[in-house]
Design a protein around this motif. Structure first.
Motif, PDB file in Angstrom:
ATOM      1  N   ALA A   1      -3.174  -5.278   0.112  1.00  0.00           N
ATOM      2  CA  ALA A   1      -2.817  -4.439   1.340  1.00  0.00           C
ATOM      3  C   ALA A   1      -2.949  -5.325   2.562  1.00  0.00           C
ATOM      4  N   THR A   2      -2.679  -4.825   3.722  1.00  0.00           N
ATOM      5  CA  THR A   2      -2.979  -5.524   4.880  1.00  0.00           C
ATOM      6  C   THR A   2      -4.174  -5.014   5.673  1.00  0.00           C
ATOM      7  N   SER A   3      -5.052  -4.247   4.992  1.00  0.00           N
ATOM      8  CA  SER A   3      -6.247  -3.917   5.822  1.00  0.00           C
ATOM      9  C   SER A   3      -7.257  -3.202   4.553  1.00  0.00           C
ATOM     10  N   ARG A   4      -8.516  -3.183   4.985  1.00  0.00           N
ATOM     11  CA  ARG A   4      -9.338  -2.640   4.143  1.00  0.00           C
ATOM     12  C   ARG A   4      -9.028  -1.136   4.065  1.00  0.00           C
ATOM     13  N   GLY A   5      -8.631  -0.455   5.004  1.00  0.00           N
ATOM     14  CA  GLY A   5      -8.286   0.937   5.107  1.00  0.00           C
ATOM     15  C   GLY A   5      -7.153   1.323   3.985  1.00  0.00           C
ATOM     16  N   GLU A   6      -6.259   0.584   4.072  1.00  0.00           N
ATOM     17  CA  GLU A   6      -5.037   0.647   3.154  1.00  0.00           C
ATOM     18  C   GLU A   6      -5.513   0.276   1.955  1.00  0.00           C
ATOM     19  N   ALA A   7      -6.411  -0.665   1.393  1.00  0.00           N
ATOM     20  CA  ALA A   7      -7.003  -0.745   0.149  1.00  0.00           C
ATOM     21  C   ALA A   7      -7.712   0.463  -0.503  1.00  0.00           C
ATOM     22  N   GLU A   8      -8.348   0.965   0.322  1.00  0.00           N
ATOM     23  CA  GLU A   8      -9.236   2.020  -0.037  1.00  0.00           C
ATOM     24  C   GLU A   8      -8.434   3.265  -0.349  1.00  0.00           C
ATOM     25  N   GLU A   9      -7.394   3.419   0.534  1.00  0.00           N
ATOM     26  CA  GLU A   9      -6.492   4.592   0.151  1.00  0.00           C
ATOM     27  C   GLU A   9      -5.628   4.445  -1.185  1.00  0.00           C
ATOM     28  N   MET A  10      -5.506   3.064  -1.493  1.00  0.00           N
ATOM     29  CA  MET A  10      -4.879   2.744  -2.638  1.00  0.00           C
ATOM     30  C   MET A  10      -5.798   3.249  -4.054  1.00  0.00           C
ATOM     31  N   ILE A  11      -6.953   2.918  -3.935  1.00  0.00           N
ATOM     32  CA  ILE A  11      -8.172   3.140  -4.776  1.00  0.00           C
ATOM     33  C   ILE A  11      -8.257   4.718  -4.732  1.00  0.00           C
ATOM     34  N   SER A  12      -8.676   5.492  -3.651  1.00  0.00           N
ATOM     35  CA  SER A  12      -8.646   6.945  -3.773  1.00  0.00           C
ATOM     36  C   SER A  12      -7.312   7.333  -4.557  1.00  0.00           C
TER      37      SER A  12
ATOM     38  N   VAL B   1      -8.339  -6.435 -13.360  1.00  0.00           N
ATOM     39  CA  VAL B   1      -8.581  -6.627 -11.925  1.00  0.00           C
ATOM     40  C   VAL B   1      -8.166  -5.391 -11.138  1.00  0.00           C
ATOM     41  N   THR B   2      -9.204  -4.340 -10.977  1.00  0.00           N
ATOM     42  CA  THR B   2      -8.955  -3.124 -10.370  1.00  0.00           C
ATOM     43  C   THR B   2      -8.712  -3.133  -9.054  1.00  0.00           C
ATOM     44  N   GLY B   3      -8.551  -1.921  -8.431  1.00  0.00           N
ATOM     45  CA  GLY B   3      -8.219  -1.848  -6.866  1.00  0.00           C
ATOM     46  C   GLY B   3      -9.417  -2.522  -6.169  1.00  0.00           C
ATOM     47  N   GLU B   4     -10.842  -2.053  -6.783  1.00  0.00           N
ATOM     48  CA  GLU B   4     -11.937  -2.451  -6.114  1.00  0.00           C
ATOM     49  C   GLU B   4     -11.893  -3.883  -6.071  1.00  0.00           C
ATOM     50  N   GLU B   5     -11.816  -4.634  -7.089  1.00  0.00           N
ATOM     51  CA  GLU B   5     -11.686  -6.051  -7.301  1.00  0.00           C
ATOM     52  C   GLU B   5     -10.917  -6.630  -6.165  1.00  0.00           C
ATOM     53  N   GLY B   6      -9.610  -6.145  -6.203  1.00  0.00           N
ATOM     54  CA  GLY B   6      -8.397  -6.811  -5.236  1.00  0.00           C
ATOM     55  C   GLY B   6      -8.985  -6.285  -3.740  1.00  0.00           C
ATOM     56  N   MET B   7      -9.613  -5.250  -3.579  1.00  0.00           N
ATOM     57  CA  MET B   7     -10.279  -5.231  -2.117  1.00  0.00           C
ATOM     58  C   MET B   7     -11.272  -6.263  -1.774  1.00  0.00           C
ATOM     59  N   LYS B   8     -12.138  -6.488  -2.773  1.00  0.00           N
ATOM     60  CA  LYS B   8     -13.234  -7.253  -2.499  1.00  0.00           C
ATOM     61  C   LYS B   8     -12.559  -8.935  -2.186  1.00  0.00           C
ATOM     62  N   SER B   9     -11.717  -9.276  -3.047  1.00  0.00           N
ATOM     63  CA  SER B   9     -11.047 -10.539  -2.629  1.00  0.00           C
ATOM     64  C   SER B   9      -9.953 -10.440  -1.380  1.00  0.00           C
ATOM     65  N   LEU B  10      -9.571  -9.274  -0.921  1.00  0.00           N
ATOM     66  CA  LEU B  10      -8.827  -9.132   0.339  1.00  0.00           C
ATOM     67  C   LEU B  10      -9.825  -9.292   1.486  1.00  0.00           C
ATOM     68  N   GLN B  11     -10.917  -8.661   0.997  1.00  0.00           N
ATOM     69  CA  GLN B  11     -11.994  -8.591   2.399  1.00  0.00           C
ATOM     70  C   GLN B  11     -12.587  -9.995   2.888  1.00  0.00           C
ATOM     71  N   VAL B  12     -12.358 -10.966   1.806  1.00  0.00           N
ATOM     72  CA  VAL B  12     -12.839 -12.294   2.228  1.00  0.00           C
ATOM     73  C   VAL B  12     -11.828 -12.961   3.023  1.00  0.00           C
TER      74      VAL B  12
ATOM     75  N   ALA C   1       0.740  -1.354  -0.071  1.00  0.00           N
ATOM     76  CA  ALA C   1       0.105   0.018   0.149  1.00  0.00           C
ATOM     77  C   ALA C   1       0.835   1.371   0.220  1.00  0.00           C
ATOM     78  N   PRO C   2       1.807   1.479   1.013  1.00  0.00           N
ATOM     79  CA  PRO C   2       2.557   2.562   0.707  1.00  0.00           C
ATOM     80  C   PRO C   2       3.175   2.809  -0.306  1.00  0.00           C
ATOM     81  N   ILE C   3       3.939   2.004  -0.994  1.00  0.00           N
ATOM     82  CA  ILE C   3       4.793   2.235  -2.339  1.00  0.00           C
ATOM     83  C   ILE C   3       3.683   2.353  -3.249  1.00  0.00           C
ATOM     84  N   SER C   4       2.602   1.957  -3.265  1.00  0.00           N
ATOM     85  CA  SER C   4       1.722   1.925  -4.555  1.00  0.00           C
ATOM     86  C   SER C   4       0.814   3.331  -4.448  1.00  0.00           C
ATOM     87  N   ILE C   5       0.743   3.588  -3.417  1.00  0.00           N
ATOM     88  CA  ILE C   5       0.080   5.217  -3.272  1.00  0.00           C
ATOM     89  C   ILE C   5       1.080   6.165  -3.659  1.00  0.00           C
TER      90      ILE C   5
END
Length: 341
Positions: A99-110, A314-325, A79-83
């Protein structure tokens, strides 16, 4: 057409076996820089690919000529490097888990939205020929209603694959955040979402460390998953399979059973209710074995999205949904409850 100038951040095994050779093979890509905190590693790949070597990713990101980067670092840095890369105006292909959390994933998408740059997560299982074919059969109604599934991804562990062997970051929770479930399980949560065409709504899991010593991450996980429509099945992720890698998925439907990557020769076997059996030899799935490296399709898809200014598959949103599981599986194991997504 101008070539896309690409840099790779993190020169471990995934960069060595997948990102670097696949970028090199692409006619519209030029590898211009590589970065690793181990100077010897960065210099070695820089020499092979005639690129500039860096040991500091922030310095690399200041190079305005770089169009896109692959983030192939330990998980906690994804997350930090991608952002930082997105903020520097680079397109980003990030390894999984994103990412290691949903919050990090959301920051990447933003960050991707604000910079108007592509963010793709390297979930390669969607591009495996047998998986693409199975999705078509399901979409076309040939399988009918899906009743259940089981999927597994397991091998002997990262020590046989990682650049650092037994000393790999994969075994350190502060760097990896999660073990087999993040390394392998997240591939399968993404694949199942892709195949079934729907989201998971409930997760129950047992996540253990049973095979590896001197580690604080999981090496064996079994999850029970339920989709929106009520399809239930299991997902196993493990670093404790001491023989051949298992990367199989079986879909049990009303009209047919699909066996994906379950047979050494036929990558897809369809067993119809009528008794008819159709076998497809569609080419192999990527494995961690040397000499058995097929193209993952990930690099081609990422480059294509940049060249044609289209959304990556495979967008950030898609990646986040797979991470959330996966995050929900960890929560289920800790709380001993079924987690609603």
């Amino acid at each position: 057409m101008n070539k896309i100038k690409v840099a790779i951040i993190g020169c471990g095994s995934i960069a060595k076996h997948r990102h670097l050779p696949e970028y090199k093979a692409h006619e519209f890509v030029e590898i211009v820089a590589v970065c690793d905190i181990v100077a010897e590693r960065a210099n070695g790949f820089a020499k092979v690919y005639e690129a500039k070597a860096h040991t500091n990713y922030e310095e690399l990101l200041r190079d305005s000529t770089i169009d896109a980067v692959s983030v192939c670092t330990p998980n906690y840095l994804h997350a930090p490097i991608s952002i930082a890369a997105l903020q520097a105006g680079k397109h980003v292909l990030c390894e999984k888990p994103m990412a290691t959390s949903r919050g990090e994933a959301e920051e990447m998408i933003s960050a991707a939205e604000r910079s108007n740059k592509k963010l793709m997560i390297a979930h390669n299982q969607r591009f495996v020929p047998s998986h693409k074919k199975a999705r078509k059969l399901i979409e076309n109604g040939e399988v009918g209603k899906i009743y259940s599934f089981r999927t597994a991804f397991g091998h002997g562990g990262p020590e046989g694959w990682s650049a650092d062997g037994k000393d790999s970051w994969f075994f350190r929770k502060n760097e990896a955040f999660i073990g087999a479930m993040g390394d392998l399980g997240v591939h399968k949560t993404d694949l199942l979402r892709f195949l079934l065409g729907e989201e998971f709504v409930e997760v129950g899991a047992f996540v253990e460390t049973s095979a590896k010593e001197n580690t604080d991450v999981d090496d064996t996980a079994v999850c029970v998953l339920k989709t929106e429509s009520g399809t239930v099945g299991t997902l196993a992720a493990s670093w404790s399979y001491v023989s051949k890698e298992d990367n199989s998925t079986i879909i049990y439907g009303e009209k047919a059973i699909l066996r994906l990557e379950d047979d050494p020769v036929n990558s897809l076997i369809v067993q119809y209710q009528s008794g008819e059996v159709v076998k497809y030899e569609l080419g192999g799935i990527q494995t961690n074995e040397d000499g058995n490296q097929t193209s993952s399709g990930v690099i081609d898809q990422f480059v294509n999205s940049i060249l044609h200014n289209i959304q990556p598959p495979v967008t950030g949103e898609e990646g986040m949904k797979s991470l959330q599981v996966v995050l929900s599986a960890l929560e289920s194991n800790e709380t001993k409850r079924i987690i609603k997504l």
